[in-house]
Enzyme design. Structure first.
Site, PDB file in Angstrom:
ATOM      1  N   GLU A  43       0.828  -1.206   0.000  1.00  8.70           N
ATOM      2  CA  GLU A  43       0.000   0.000   0.000  1.00  8.70           C
ATOM      3  C   GLU A  43       0.870   1.268   0.000  1.00  8.70           C
ATOM      4  O   GLU A  43       1.825   1.393   0.772  1.00  8.70           O
ATOM      5  CB  GLU A  43      -0.884  -0.031   1.250  1.00  8.70           C
ATOM      6  CG  GLU A  43      -1.784   1.165   1.445  1.00  8.70           C
ATOM      7  CD  GLU A  43      -2.634   1.033   2.706  1.00  8.70           C
ATOM      8  OE1 GLU A  43      -3.516   1.874   2.897  1.00  8.70           O
ATOM      9  OE2 GLU A  43      -2.403   0.079   3.495  1.00  8.70           O
ATOM     10  N   LYS A 111      -9.238   2.869  -2.400  1.00  5.60           N
ATOM     11  CA  LYS A 111      -9.528   2.208  -1.131  1.00  5.60           C
ATOM     12  C   LYS A 111     -10.887   2.660  -0.588  1.00  5.60           C
ATOM     13  O   LYS A 111     -11.177   3.856  -0.515  1.00  5.60           O
ATOM     14  CB  LYS A 111      -8.417   2.521  -0.124  1.00  5.60           C
ATOM     15  CG  LYS A 111      -8.499   1.782   1.208  1.00  5.60           C
ATOM     16  CD  LYS A 111      -7.267   2.114   2.052  1.00  5.60           C
ATOM     17  CE  LYS A 111      -7.241   1.370   3.374  1.00  5.60           C
ATOM     18  NZ  LYS A 111      -6.014   1.701   4.145  1.00  5.60           N
ATOM     19  N   CYS A 147      -5.557  -3.101   1.903  1.00  5.37           N
ATOM     20  CA  CYS A 147      -5.473  -3.235   3.361  1.00  5.37           C
ATOM     21  C   CYS A 147      -6.816  -3.410   4.060  1.00  5.37           C
ATOM     22  O   CYS A 147      -7.394  -4.487   4.041  1.00  5.37           O
ATOM     23  CB  CYS A 147      -4.704  -2.042   3.937  1.00  5.37           C
ATOM     24  SG  CYS A 147      -3.979  -2.378   5.568  1.00  5.37           S
TER      25      CYS A 147
END
Length: 574
Positions: A43, A111, A147
């Site tokens: 990330e 994200k 994540c």
């Protein structure tokens, strides 16, 4: 059918675009040489993580876009599809994963789930994504996410799988605390089993200020088994062949997923990639699964955190006050492991209250570690201070003031050496002391970094014992283990004159600080007056901790931005 993926578990340097780009190019070349279908990076690897308020600087964001374009250009004539973390900029900033192939920027994933707890502040910096991205690679559906997106019961992973995804690739920067590695493996294995889908989980490794990323990237099978785990706390690039046909076979044999409603799926972005790679090489990788003892795991975490803080901030050497006690002994050992013996300087500063065995223990430690050391006596300096203060201190009794004066003299000496030679001072306080205020502001709290700031005293002893065993000989002298802990600021002083036994103290602290239990709840297990006393010490010393140096986070709740308590507050439980 197999998908070949190169996992890039590397250490990014925040803001070092050129240095990170060099690592990116090298990893792409390795993936290309291995004829990989995909190469996945952690990330925000391009920028480093977490970039914090640098995200608020448009110059930083533009630089990041400039370097993504360089990666696009570098990818020309390369077969491997590149998944690289960066900050996308549209109407706002997005924590993103770029999809790059053969000189083209094919798309991006934003994200969805932005963590805003513990050390995370992503709502402060990023806007949430609202699209589910699936790569249709030679008719195989591959879901990509970032994540936190994989940790939610209902999130991108859920919808990707419901839409026929046969492989999940997750790009992460997941910070370490003890127990996180075990939790992560168990959770991802369960997800793989529940969804009948292999997961490639690529995690960042390295230290960033007080946060350490442990790596430990893993690949799980559709049956929920660990296919491969990368080395914890180390860089590693590995290429694996991940079987896809097992996904279909498992779905047919266990049809639970058929009965889950697939309605209300968010916007889905399908990116189609046709890519023929005629492989002439076979990848043979043995299954790996690392299991570390608690003491070893924490030791590796603080060593990595210290090393990266020193090196990334341009320092070369450290200086440590050696008292002959356990804390300074362990910190010295950690420093030698992190930086090498030639980059560690020990300073012994005995006073009129220092025992002869403490001086000998400190000397023996320095010699066992092979570090250079000096002895600077503080007795005359102390009496010079007392003499100059005698008028204003007249008609008063000696108390903790005179004790703290010794600690502050030592702190001044260490900072003088730091200023003169450019060495960074390492504070040696542990979490038990810092929690209760059993430390002196501008004295033993001075320093530029505190390796064991988040390590309880009982764990300090366990780590030291492990270290001697790991080295195969007595580095930390045996006498350091057996003598009662003492600050040696007055005759016959012992820590337990003021504090409960550390075995009890540490358990109370864990419940009060990390679990946020009340005094009443903790008193069900421990003596209530002892619990109230400990809680009072913790609360009253917040002002000290706010002025303390940063150190490596290894617990679920460390002091600093992980635990933000007000200094000025009338609320008390004691």
């Amino acid at each position: 059918m197999k998908i070949r993926v190169t996992i890039v578990q590397l250490n990014a340097h925040l803001g070092d675009f050129d240095g990170n780009l060099k690592k990116i190019y090298n990893a792409i070349d390795i993936a290309e040489k291995n004829q990989s279908d995909f190469v996945v990076f952690p990330e925000l690897f391009l920028t480093g993580y977490p970039p914090e308020d640098l995200v608020l600087r448009t110059s930083f964001l533009k630089k990041n876009i400039e370097y993504i374009n360089k990666i696009v250009s570098y990818s020309k004539d390369k077969k491997t599809v590149i998944l690289i973390g960066y900050i996308d900029v549209e109407d706002d900033a997005f924590n993103s994963l770029a999809i790059i192939h053969n000189g083209k920027f094919l798309g991006k994933y934003h994200k969805h789930l932005l963590p805003n707890y513990s050390v995370f502040d992503e709502h402060r910096y990023f806007k949430s994504g609202n699209e589910i991205t699936i790569i249709e690679y030679n008719n195989i559906k591959i879901g990509i996410n970032i994540c936190e997106d994989i940790w939610s019961p209902i999130g991108p992973l859920h919808y990707q799988v419901l839409n026929g995804t046969q492989l999940i690739i997750n790009s992460s920067a997941s910070p370490y605390f003890y127990g996180k590695r075990k939790l992560r493996k168990k959770y991802l294995s369960t997800k793989s089993y529940d969804y009948h889908c292999p997961i490639v989980y690529c995690n960042l490794v390295g230290g960033q200020d007080e946060v350490v990323f442990d790596g430990g990237s893993i690949v799980t099978t559709s049956e929920g088994n660990i296919m491969y785990e990368c080395k914890p706390f180390e860089e590693e690039i590995v290429t694996l062949d991940i079987p896809i046909e097992e996904n279909l076979r498992t779905n047919l044999q266990d049809p639970r997923r058929r009965h889950i409603s697939s309605t209300k799926i968010p916007n889905i972005n399908i990116i189609k990639i046709s890519n023929k790679i005629e492989r002439k090489t076979k990848i043979n990788v043995s299954t790996k699964n690392f299991s570390l003892k608690r003491e070893e795991e924490i030791f590796k975490a603080v060593t990595l955190g210290l090393r990266d803080y020193i090196i990334k901030n341009g320092f070369k050497k450290v200086v440590i006050g050696l008292s002959g006690g356990m804390d300074s002994s362990l910190v010295a050992a950690i420093a030698v492991e992190a930086l090498g013996k030639d980059n560690v300087l020990g300073i012994l500063m005995p006073s009129m209250y220092s025992s002869s065995h403490s001086i000998e223990d400190a000397k023996n430690l320095a010699e066992n570690l092979g570090i250079k050391y000096y002895i600077i006596k503080i007795e005359n300096i102390y009496y010079s201070f007392v003499n100059e203060l005698k008028e204003i201190f007249s008609n008063t009794k000696e108390d903790i003031t005179e004790e703290n004066l010794q600690a502050r003299i030592r702190g001044t000496i260490l900072m003088a050496i730091s200023n003169k030679f450019g060495h960074i001072v390492l504070a040696t306080g542990n979490k038990s002391e810092i929690a209760t205020g059993y430390s002196t502001l501008y004295g033993d709290m001075v320093g530029g970094f505190s390796p064991i700031k988040d390590v309880y005293k009982t764990d300090v002893y366990k780590m030291a014992k492990w270290y001697n065993k790991f080295k195969g000989k007595e580095i930390i002298p045996q006498n350091v283990f057996v003598k009662p802990p003492s600050a040696e600021l007055r005759p016959n002083q012992k820590d337990q004159d003021t504090l409960p036994p550390y075995e009890i103290l540490d358990e109370i602290l864990k419940l009060y600080i990390e679990k946020e239990l009340s005094v009443e709840e903790i008193s069900e297990k421990f003596d209530k007056e002892t619990v109230k006393y400990v809680a009072k010490l913790v609360d009253k010393n917040e002002y000290k901790r706010r002025q303390g140096v940063i150190g490596v986070k290894v617990s679920e709740r460390s002091f600093g931005k992980d635990r933000r308590m007000p200094i000025t507050s009338k609320y008390k439980e004691w």
